[in-house]
Write an enzyme that holds these catalytic residues in place. Structure first.
Site, PDB file in Angstrom:
ATOM      1  N   SER A 251       0.805  -1.228   0.000  1.00  0.00           N
ATOM      2  CA  SER A 251       0.000   0.000   0.000  1.00  0.00           C
ATOM      3  C   SER A 251       0.839   1.280   0.000  1.00  0.00           C
ATOM      4  O   SER A 251       0.311   2.340  -0.283  1.00  0.00           O
ATOM      5  CB  SER A 251      -0.905   0.026   1.237  1.00  0.00           C
ATOM      6  OG  SER A 251      -0.126  -0.068   2.415  1.00  0.00           O
TER       7      SER A 251
ATOM      8  N   ASP B  10      -3.985   8.160   7.417  1.00  0.00           N
ATOM      9  CA  ASP B  10      -5.156   7.380   7.841  1.00  0.00           C
ATOM     10  C   ASP B  10      -4.864   6.392   8.963  1.00  0.00           C
ATOM     11  O   ASP B  10      -5.673   5.511   9.240  1.00  0.00           O
ATOM     12  CB  ASP B  10      -5.745   6.626   6.630  1.00  0.00           C
ATOM     13  CG  ASP B  10      -4.750   5.632   6.038  1.00  0.00           C
ATOM     14  OD1 ASP B  10      -3.611   5.537   6.544  1.00  0.00           O
ATOM     15  OD2 ASP B  10      -5.123   4.944   5.060  1.00  0.00           O
TER      16      ASP B  10
ATOM     17  N   HIS C  17      -0.816   4.985   6.876  1.00  0.00           N
ATOM     18  CA  HIS C  17      -0.078   5.537   5.732  1.00  0.00           C
ATOM     19  C   HIS C  17       0.188   7.026   5.898  1.00  0.00           C
ATOM     20  O   HIS C  17      -0.539   7.706   6.626  1.00  0.00           O
ATOM     21  CB  HIS C  17      -0.869   5.312   4.436  1.00  0.00           C
ATOM     22  CG  HIS C  17      -1.309   3.895   4.249  1.00  0.00           C
ATOM     23  ND1 HIS C  17      -2.602   3.492   4.472  1.00  0.00           N
ATOM     24  CD2 HIS C  17      -0.611   2.796   3.900  1.00  0.00           C
ATOM     25  CE1 HIS C  17      -2.688   2.184   4.256  1.00  0.00           C
ATOM     26  NE2 HIS C  17      -1.493   1.743   3.910  1.00  0.00           N
TER      27      HIS C  17
END
Ligand SMILES: *[C@@H]1O[C@H](CO)[C@@H](O)[C@H](O)[C@H]1NC(C)=O
Ligand SMILES: *[C@@H]1O[C@H](CO)[C@@H](O)[C@H](O)[C@H]1NC(C)=O
Ligand SMILES: *[C@@H]1O[C@H](CO)[C@@H](O)[C@H](O)[C@H]1NC(C)=O
Ligand SMILES: *[C@@H]1O[C@H](CO)[C@@H](O)[C@H](O)[C@H]1NC(C)=O
Ligand SMILES: *[C@@H]1O[C@H](CO)[C@@H](O)[C@H](O)[C@H]1NC(C)=O
Length: 370
Positions: free
Chosen positions: A33, A338, A341
């Site tokens: 991610s 978030d 990240h």
């Protein structure tokens, strides 16, 4: 003293001249991610993490809509593409696009080890995807004939391409640690195997013709509010005194980074014709956490900009993008997006420090050669 200083000055001048006039022709990226530009959403992978990343406010700062990037805007890999004058990397699973200038194989939730490793240990349950590093390498091998047909053509293309192997491996540790409540000691035992998988992947790419490679380490996940919340410390001693980050998570990732960097050194010896940079994801984020104001962050550095409340603005029931969560007014003033990240503002500074130094060894711009 005079002559050596002059020579050094000349070398520096030459380097600046050459690096400003040359660029890579393509980028090939593998990871999770921290660099996914849309594969996870297209794959419609497993239910967890919930497909919150497909909702607003993801993408609010730069794209104006969610793109599958786990941030408010651009990622490090996007800033690289911009620096090299290349289009933003298309996700591999968006098959309609041209991959002539590179492609992104990274998938949110991906692990360095194959899913079978976790399933055999009863840890398969909470993985975000089965599209592990090996699967991503398989995609690359499949794609090669569409990029170049002769050995000579491939050699030419790959010699002017940049290959990024990671960041990857964070999920291999953090999923067992947070969702399966394994101890730090249990997870630490996996580190050599995870590092070996990354090393194997790097070696496989070199054997396929890659000569310019970047192997990023892991960020200090103990500074991220998702980890701070889920592995809540109980005493002052659980936290680093200068950052407030969670020691046990950071120690684990420091160990990973140390082993990974040692493997990079060995690869350089084994393949003297290739250029491999180790990119440090750890130090820049520690510095953000230690003195946020110095880097333009006025929002509390350990708190997520986007989340569902609580001391670190992280609530697993109300992740960013899900009902009950909201984003801070100015993500550009926040380090953490978030809970898992970083923000675009963080990635922009890390990207610059990898391209030009001091946090990539050597700086990525210096990998370019005639
Ligand atoms: C690819 O093109 C087809 C046909 O034009 C379209 O239906 C599909 O949505 C496109 N896929 C992507 C990932 O853009
Ligand atoms: C991943 O899981 C999906 C859905 O269960 C399955 O169809 C696919 O074959 C798996 N892929 C790999 C590489 O294991
Ligand atoms: C390689 O050959 C195949 C089959 O002839 C062709 O479809 C493809 O476009 C070629 N790739 C390149 C990069 O020229
Ligand atoms: C790395 O490659 C070696 C040699 O092929 C293999 O024996 C080993 O299992 C691989 N390790 C991992 C973690 O994939
Ligand atoms: C840590 O968090 C869990 C889940 O939110 C909670 O049940 C537990 O009481 C917390 N432990 C401490 C020591 O705060």
């Amino acid at each position: 003293m005079q002559p050596p200083v002059c020579i050094l000055f000349l070398l520096i001048s030459c380097f600046h001249l050459s690096s400003s006039t040359r660029t890579f022709d393509a980028i090939f990226n593998f990871g999770d991610s921290l660099s996914d530009t849309g594969n996870f959403l297209i794959a419609n992978a497993n239910a967890f993490p919930a497909p919150n990343i497909g909702n607003t406010p993801y993408g609010m700062t730069f794209f104006g809509h969610p793109t599958g990037r786990c941030s408010d805007g651009r990622l490090i890999i996007d800033f690289f593409a911009e620096a090299f004058g290349l289009p933003l990397l298309p996700p591999f699973l968006s098959r309609n696009q041209s991959f002539a200038r590179g492609v992104n194989f990274a998938v949110t939730g991906a692990t360095a080890l194959d899913v079978s490793f976790f399933e055999q240990r009863g840890l398969g349950g909470m993985l975000g995807t089965n599209l592990s590093l090996n699967v991503q390498l398989g995609w690359f091998e499949q794609l090669i004939p569409s990029l170049c047909n002769t050995t000579e053509d491939c050699r030419k293309l790959f010699s002017k391409s940049l290959f990024l192997v990671g960041e990857i491996g964070g999920n291999d540790y953090l999923v067992p640690l947070t969702f399966h409540r394994l101890t730090e000691e249990q997870v630490t035992a996996y580190v050599p195997t995870v590092v070996e998988a990354i090393n194997n992947a790097t070696e496989r790419l070199i054997e396929l013709g890659a000569v310019n490679l970047v192997v990023p380490g892991n960020p200090p996940s103990g500074c991220f509010s998702g980890i701070l919340t889920m592995l809540n410390g109980t005493s002052k001693r659980d936290f680093e005194h200068d950052t407030g980050c969670l020691k046990k998570a950071n120690d684990l990732l420091k160990y990973h980074n140390r082993l990974l960097r040692e493997e990079v050194v060995k690869l350089r010896r084994k393949y003297p014709h290739v250029r491999i940079s180790y990119a440090d994801f750890y130090k820049p984020i520690i510095r953000f956490a230690r003195s946020p104001g110095k880097f333009g962050f006025s929002y509390p550095s350990l708190k997520a900009c986007c989340g569902g409340g609580g001391p670190y603005n992280f609530n697993i029931q109300a992740l960013c993008g899900l009902p009950g969560s909201s984003a801070c007014a100015n993500p550009s003033a926040a380090m953490n997006w978030d809970g898992w990240h970083a923000t675009e503002a963080s990635y922009r500074q890390i990207a610059a420090s990898w391209l030009h130094g001091p946090y990539a060894h050597p700086p990525i711009m210096s990998l370019m050669k005639d």
